[in-house]
Design an enzyme around this catalytic site. Sequence first.
Site, PDB file in Angstrom:
ATOM      1  N   LYS A  84     -77.656  -9.607  76.638  1.00  0.00           N
ATOM      2  CA  LYS A  84     -78.832  -9.006  76.571  1.00  0.00           C
ATOM      3  C   LYS A  84     -80.122  -9.667  76.741  1.00  0.00           C
ATOM      4  CE  LYS A  84     -80.127  -5.562  73.033  1.00  0.00           C
ATOM      5  NZ  LYS A  84     -79.994  -5.362  71.640  1.00  0.00           N
TER       6      LYS A  84
HETATM    7  C1  E4P Z   1     -81.132  -1.899  70.438  1.00  0.00           C
HETATM    8  O1  E4P Z   1     -80.320  -2.779  71.268  1.00  0.00           O
HETATM    9  C2  E4P Z   1     -81.742  -2.636  69.472  1.00  0.00           C
HETATM   10  O2  E4P Z   1     -81.262  -3.449  68.875  1.00  0.00           O
HETATM   11  C3  E4P Z   1     -82.525  -1.327  68.558  1.00  0.00           C
HETATM   12  O3  E4P Z   1     -81.861  -0.218  68.948  1.00  0.00           O
HETATM   13  C4  E4P Z   1     -83.734  -1.548  67.979  1.00  0.00           C
HETATM   14  O4  E4P Z   1     -84.220  -0.595  67.129  1.00  0.00           O
HETATM   15  P1  E4P Z   1     -85.384  -0.393  66.342  1.00  0.00           P
HETATM   16  O5  E4P Z   1     -86.409  -0.033  67.048  1.00  0.00           O
HETATM   17  O6  E4P Z   1     -85.034   0.389  65.147  1.00  0.00           O
HETATM   18  O7  E4P Z   1     -85.668  -1.711  65.829  1.00  0.00           O
END
Ligand code: E4P
Length: 212
Positions: A84
């Site tokens: 990522k």
């Molecule tokens: C996705 O890869 C992220 O980890 C996540 O969906 C972020 O979510 P949030 O905006 O609720 O922290």
Amino acid sequence: MKLFLDTAIVSDIEERLDTGLIHGITTNPTLIKKSGRDPWQVYSDIIELGVEDLSIEVNGDTSKELIANGVAVNKNYGNVATIKLPCTIEGLKACKYLSNIGLRVNMTLVFSVSQAILCGLAGATYISPFIGRMDDNSLTGLSLIADISKVYKKQFINTIILAASVRDVQSVGKAFELGADICTIPPKVFDNMAKHALTDVGLEQFNRDFLA
Ligand code: E4P
């Protein structure tokens, strides 16, 4: 259409994996911090559960650092790991390199169609548009999913749209309707997807009638 769980709590994953309805896990540094555990141990534990696609965010200011950290993650966890990367120029350069050598890359923190275009050109396996965070900032997250989907379809881009920052069940349905390929969701949202008040009322009635 697939669902991923967005969590670094191993027990939350374990409790839900045997439904056979979850096809991957996404994590981020904040989720790892919330777990209160060593990240490498968390990733190993998740993989031990039999998860086949685990997004692991890597750190670095330059593409060189991001690439080195991505390669290290791949060495440790093999093909279960999806690397990522942040949607920045350095992240995009790293994406191009890692995708070219055959690693899956998930480009995270995507908030615009132009970013999605660059991720597609960089060969990303996944892009993660953050729906909830857009809504938090008076933007419409779901419209972004629709816009990216239109561009990708028209231009035959294979990058998979992984709707992220999804906070409620309605957004899951809408995201798929508008062109998301995958939604990554918190465990609570997954649980809520199966629930409906009328199911409970109907089941109570049926259970009574079974015994009548
Ligand atoms: C996705 O890869 C992220 O980890 C996540 O969906 C972020 O979510 P949030 O905006 O609720 O922290």
